[in-house]
Design an enzyme around this catalytic site. Structure first.
Site, PDB file in Angstrom:
ATOM      1  N   GLU A  23       0.407   6.945   0.825  1.00 27.79           N
ATOM      2  CA  GLU A  23       0.468   5.453   0.942  1.00 27.79           C
ATOM      3  C   GLU A  23       0.376   5.317   2.512  1.00 27.79           C
ATOM      4  O   GLU A  23      -0.271   4.203   3.014  1.00 27.79           O
ATOM      5  CB  GLU A  23       2.005   4.873   0.697  1.00 27.79           C
ATOM      6  N   ASP A  55       0.034  -4.587  -2.126  1.00 27.43           N
ATOM      7  CA  ASP A  55      -1.168  -4.390  -1.196  1.00 27.43           C
ATOM      8  C   ASP A  55      -2.163  -5.473  -1.395  1.00 27.43           C
ATOM      9  O   ASP A  55      -1.985  -6.201  -2.288  1.00 27.43           O
ATOM     10  CB  ASP A  55      -1.542  -2.884  -1.342  1.00 27.43           C
ATOM     11  N   TYR A  70       6.469  -2.487   1.919  1.00 29.59           N
ATOM     12  CA  TYR A  70       5.373  -2.242   0.934  1.00 29.59           C
ATOM     13  C   TYR A  70       5.731  -0.722   0.812  1.00 29.59           C
ATOM     14  O   TYR A  70       5.513  -0.358  -0.686  1.00 29.59           O
ATOM     15  CB  TYR A  70       4.118  -2.414   1.260  1.00 29.59           C
TER      16      TYR A  70
END
Length: 386
Positions: A46, A147, A129
């Site tokens: 990520e 996202d 996030y």
């Protein structure tokens, strides 16, 4: 906030989960659908995927995992090695935070990532996030990462006509309402994959979409137009000069940038400050060595998030006895063998500078007109081609 009421959530969730089990991408950081994933792999992927493509990240992820197979190994690595391995992925603050986060998890949490969004957000470099993604995908928490792919899918699915970024809170609320209590990680990855494979920015393949019957964007004829985006301000242009000094033993002069700020901790060729005006008398004022500097024809261009950069490049060949000037900031300088440059912590813009100086790349400035070469001065800068 206008969040649509009565949306057919009960149909959307099972349709997406079933599609993900059939069509989801096989990626090196993913476990099979229905399985929780390794928190270290989720976190590393990520962070790498921010502002970068899956295609670019995949080989780099595999290399990172080979060199540092777990968070303890990464935490013990030298920051310079991590920055060098990161070079080319951009946004280098992510690499510094990656290293700091690995050390925090290893030293403070016994090598185990916290399993809640709040606990994850307390770690360096992990924002809302990333915390939601790790919590959902690695720990099965009911969390809703959003996202760019997910924003696009939800904006179309619910026909959100408010432009981004103003629509972000509304889209986040929609994601939170849709997220199921079970299989939240699979659901998040299903939305990501749908955006990457079907609900693409241009020419979405609506005929292959598992939730097309419930898509309000399709019903309104807006699917290929959404999400709307507010006009962005034009990036300013900054200019500077970079100095490539090559010693007779084949080494190149590099300087470590300050640890904080743009390209923090990375290596650079000594350079002037980057300003909106072309630096005057660059060789006389900012050169790192007293040398016969040549201004290489053309310029090097590079685009950062908030500005465009144009660099004039100077080149000089010097002897072993060459002395650094105060402008070089000698304490941060080192001579690096050219054979080691491929593995040095050099950002892309500096690799462009070195290539330009060596003649591998010749930028042109025809559209900008002829540029004035720096005049000769105390450091004997000459007006000639490299």
């Amino acid at each position: 906030m206008d969040v649509p009421k009565g949306a057919p959530d009960t149909k959307i969730v099972p349709a997406l989960l079933a599609w993900y089990r059939r069509e989801g991408r096989a990626l090196p950081w993913r476990a099979p659908p229905g399985k929780l994933q390794d928190p270290y792999k989720v976190w590393l992927s990520e962070i790498m995927l921010q502002q970068t493509t899956v295609k670019a990240v995949t080989p780099r992820f595999i290399d990172f995992l080979r060199r540092w197979p777990d968070v303890d190994a990464l935490g013990k690595a030298a920051l310079g090695d991590v920055l060098a391995a990161w070079a080319g992925l951009g946004y280098y603050a992510r690499a510094r935070n990656l290293h700091a986060c690995a050390r925090a998890v290893s030293e403070t949490h016994g090598g185990r990532f916290p399993d809640t969004e709040a606990g994850l957000r307390a770690l360096p470099g992990i924002g809302a996030y990333t915390a939601a993604a790790i919590a959902a995908i690695a720990f099965g928490r009911r969390a809703s990462p959003v996202d760019g792919n997910i924003e696009r899918v939800l904006a179309r699915l619910f026909a959100v006509e408010m432009p981004l970024p103003a629509a972000k809170p509304q889209i986040k609320a929609l994601a939170e309402r849709l997220t199921p209590a079970e299989h939240a990680g699979d659901f998040a990855q299903a939305l990501m994959d749908l955006g990457a494979m079907v609900c693409t920015p241009r020419r979405p393949a609506c005929g292959r979409c598992p939730v097309r019957p419930d898509c309000r964007g399709v019903a309104a004829g807006l699917a290929d137009l959404l999400p709307y985006k507010a006009a962005k301000a034009e990036r300013p242009t900054r200019r500077g000069a970079a100095f490539v000094a090559i010693r007779e033993d084949g080494t190149v002069l590099l300087r470590e940038r300050p640890p904080k700020g743009l390209l923090g901790g990375m290596l650079e060729t000594p350079s002037t400050p980057w300003d909106e005006r072309q630096p005057k008398e660059a060789a006389e004022v900012h050169a790192p060595l007293i040398a016969d500097w040549t201004c290489v024809p053309g310029i090097v261009t590079h685009t950062f998030t908030h500005f465009h950069l144009e660099l004039t490049v100077y080149r000089a060949e010097v002897g072993r006895d060459a002395k650094l000037t105060p402008a070089a900031d000698p304490a941060r300088c080192r001579w690096v063998a050219q054979r080691d440059l491929a593995h040095a912590a050099l950002p892309s813009v500096m690799r462009k500078v070195l290539a330009h100086a060596s003649g591998e790349v010749r930028a042109t400035s025809k559209s900008r007109g002829a540029r004035k070469r720096a005049s000769a001065g105390p450091q004997r800068a000459r007006r000639r081609s490299a």
